[in-house]
Write an enzyme that holds these catalytic residues in place. Structure first.
Site, mmCIF file in Angstrom:
data_model
loop_
_atom_site.group_PDB
_atom_site.id
_atom_site.type_symbol
_atom_site.label_atom_id
_atom_site.label_comp_id
_atom_site.label_asym_id
_atom_site.label_seq_id
_atom_site.Cartn_x
_atom_site.Cartn_y
_atom_site.Cartn_z
ATOM 1 N N CYS A 204 0.821 -1.217 0.000
ATOM 2 C CA CYS A 204 0.000 0.000 0.000
ATOM 3 C C CYS A 204 0.848 1.256 0.000
ATOM 4 O O CYS A 204 0.401 2.309 -0.463
ATOM 5 C CB CYS A 204 -0.966 -0.008 1.188
ATOM 6 S SG CYS A 204 -0.182 0.120 2.807
ATOM 7 N N CYS A 354 13.778 3.939 -1.881
ATOM 8 C CA CYS A 354 12.606 3.706 -2.724
ATOM 9 C C CYS A 354 11.508 4.631 -2.226
ATOM 10 O O CYS A 354 11.793 5.742 -1.790
ATOM 11 C CB CYS A 354 12.186 2.234 -2.703
ATOM 12 S SG CYS A 354 11.756 1.620 -1.060
#
Length: 431
Positions: A204, A354
């Site tokens: 998510c 990231c």
């Protein structure tokens, strides 16, 4: 298909608990006896996050006597969109503490057991073994399969769900249901025999999730748990409930036991070892990276920021001087690819980032395995970096920061890239 109640009842409810649960006790299927069973039940909730939060609140409100919470994380601002057991004042606090205090406000007589740690192979059986039923609200596949296999080995029912974007799945797994119940045993590996490969399914943090859907699904998980404890209704054993929030459709898929063993494969054991190693990776905070970028600009430091996100992500927001090598190009089957090796200097310290940290941790573990000795991960990923940019404490590049145009050195993540981003998988998993 009803099954026998999981839990024997306590002798009597306290006067205050009788008043608090009066409306629920009037349900003819549950009544006073069912309420006393709830008071004697021990339920473990794995993760005080998007799914665990509503489940915890409604289990406490329903009168469950003992609730265990497993979560080793602290509350972050980005949690509050869906993790409703926490509030703004809880940011920075352990999630188990925040959740325990909220439960106490709702149901003072509920005993809360705080497991402020991560569930791993070495502690799973000891933690899970003290409960009657387990709710899985974790956010990664290795832990989900570990929970499934441990519950199967211990004979525990497992209430399972996953949410991603606007989609959700919900089921109850029980490898060894009570004899004579007429229920056929099923577990997670009957639905998904093995975990997906790294990077195959987003979480998510990368793909997004609707907070209200987490609330729906977590409440349904609490409902399934209440049904198991009290022996009422037909639990979702052998059935998978599929929810499409955008269309408002609920559908059901039958699930039949395949006879597959609830045990990890050799590849999963190796992956778990790598995951544990990744969790021990050194981290660099955003503030530390700002200082090091300044030192590098002055010629007093030497390192490379490695961005392992997709081109569309770094086009929106990126770190000056970062080098873009998407995770799918950097790794092949979890191992550093020839392309990845050619793109990076092995003797130069690397700071990998990231979106939030998951992909960076996998990349860092593979890099260390391939012989890169100085590898660290940016704490909180680009999410934390963007917070610094917003506060004026760090430089930013990309379409998100039109007013910030620092001159980068070397190749950086905002460099044009004509490759198309891959289509997003439809499988779901989220906390």
């Amino acid at each position: 298909m009803a099954i026998p109640p999981l839990v024997d009842p306590v002798d009597r409810l306290s006067a205050s608990e009788s008043v608090r649960t009066a409306r629920q006790r009037r349900l003819p299927q549950l009544n006073e006896l069912g309420q006393r069973r709830l008071a004697n039940a021990r339920v473990l909730v794995l993760g005080a996050g998007g799914l665990g939060s509503p489940a915890l609140l409604y289990l406490a409100a329903a009168g469950v006597g003992t609730i265990g919470i497993v979560d080793g994380d602290d509350v972050e601002p980005s949690n509050l969109q869906r993790q409703i057991v926490h509030g703004q004042a809880d940011v920075g606090r352990p999630k188990v503490d925040s959740a325990a205090e909220r439960i106490a406000e709702i149901a003072p007589e509920t005993t809360v057991v705080r497991h402020a740690e991560r569930l791993v192979a070495n502690n799973a059986a000891e933690i899970l073994g003290g409960y009657d039923v387990v709710i899985d609200g974790t956010d990664n596949f290795p832990t989900r399969f570990l929970v499934n296999d441990t519950c199967a080995r211990l004979g525990l029912p497992l209430v399972w769900a996953s949410v991603l974007r606007f989609d959700a799945q919900l089921s109850v797994f029980w490898a060894t249901p009570p004899a004579g119940s007429g229920v056929t045993g099923v577990h997670l590996r009957d639905l998904f025999p093995t975990p997906p490969a790294d990077g195959e399914v987003p979480n998510c943090a990368d793909a997004g999730v609707l907070g209200a859907l987490c609330g729906q699904v977590g409440s349904l998980m609490a409902t399934e748990t209440i049904k198991l404890i009290t022996g009422i209704g037909s639990p979702l054993i052998g059935r998978v409930l599929v929810i499409d929030a955008l269309s408002g459709r609920f559908s059901e898929i039958p699930l039949v036991g395949t006879g597959i063993a609830a045990e990890p494969t050799a590849a999963e054991v190796a992956a778990e070892t790598a995951r544990v190693a990744a969790e021990n990776t050194a981290e660099v905070s955003g503030a530390e990276l700002v200082e090091r970028l300044e030192a590098q600009r002055a010629g007093n430091d030497n390192f490379l920021v490695l961005d392992v996100r997709e081109p569309n992500e770094n086009a929106e927001s990126s770190i000056p001087t970062a080098r873009l090598v998407p995770l799918g190009e950097l790794l092949t089957d979890g191992v550093l690819s020839d392309t990845g090796r050619a793109a990076l200097p092995v003797e130069t310290p690397l700071i990998v980032h990231c979106h939030a940290g998951g992909r960076a941790a996998r990349a860092a573990a593979a890099l260390r395995e391939a012989g890169f000795t100085d590898v660290s991960v940016l704490t909180g990923g680009i999410v934390a970096w963007d917070d610094l940019v917003t506060a004026g404490r760090a430089p930013g590049i990309g379409s998100r920061w039109p007013s910030l145009e620092p001159t980068p050195t070397g190749r950086h993540a905002s460099a044009p890239d004509n490759r198309a981003a891959p289509a997003s998988p439809t499988a779901t998993t989220s906390r």
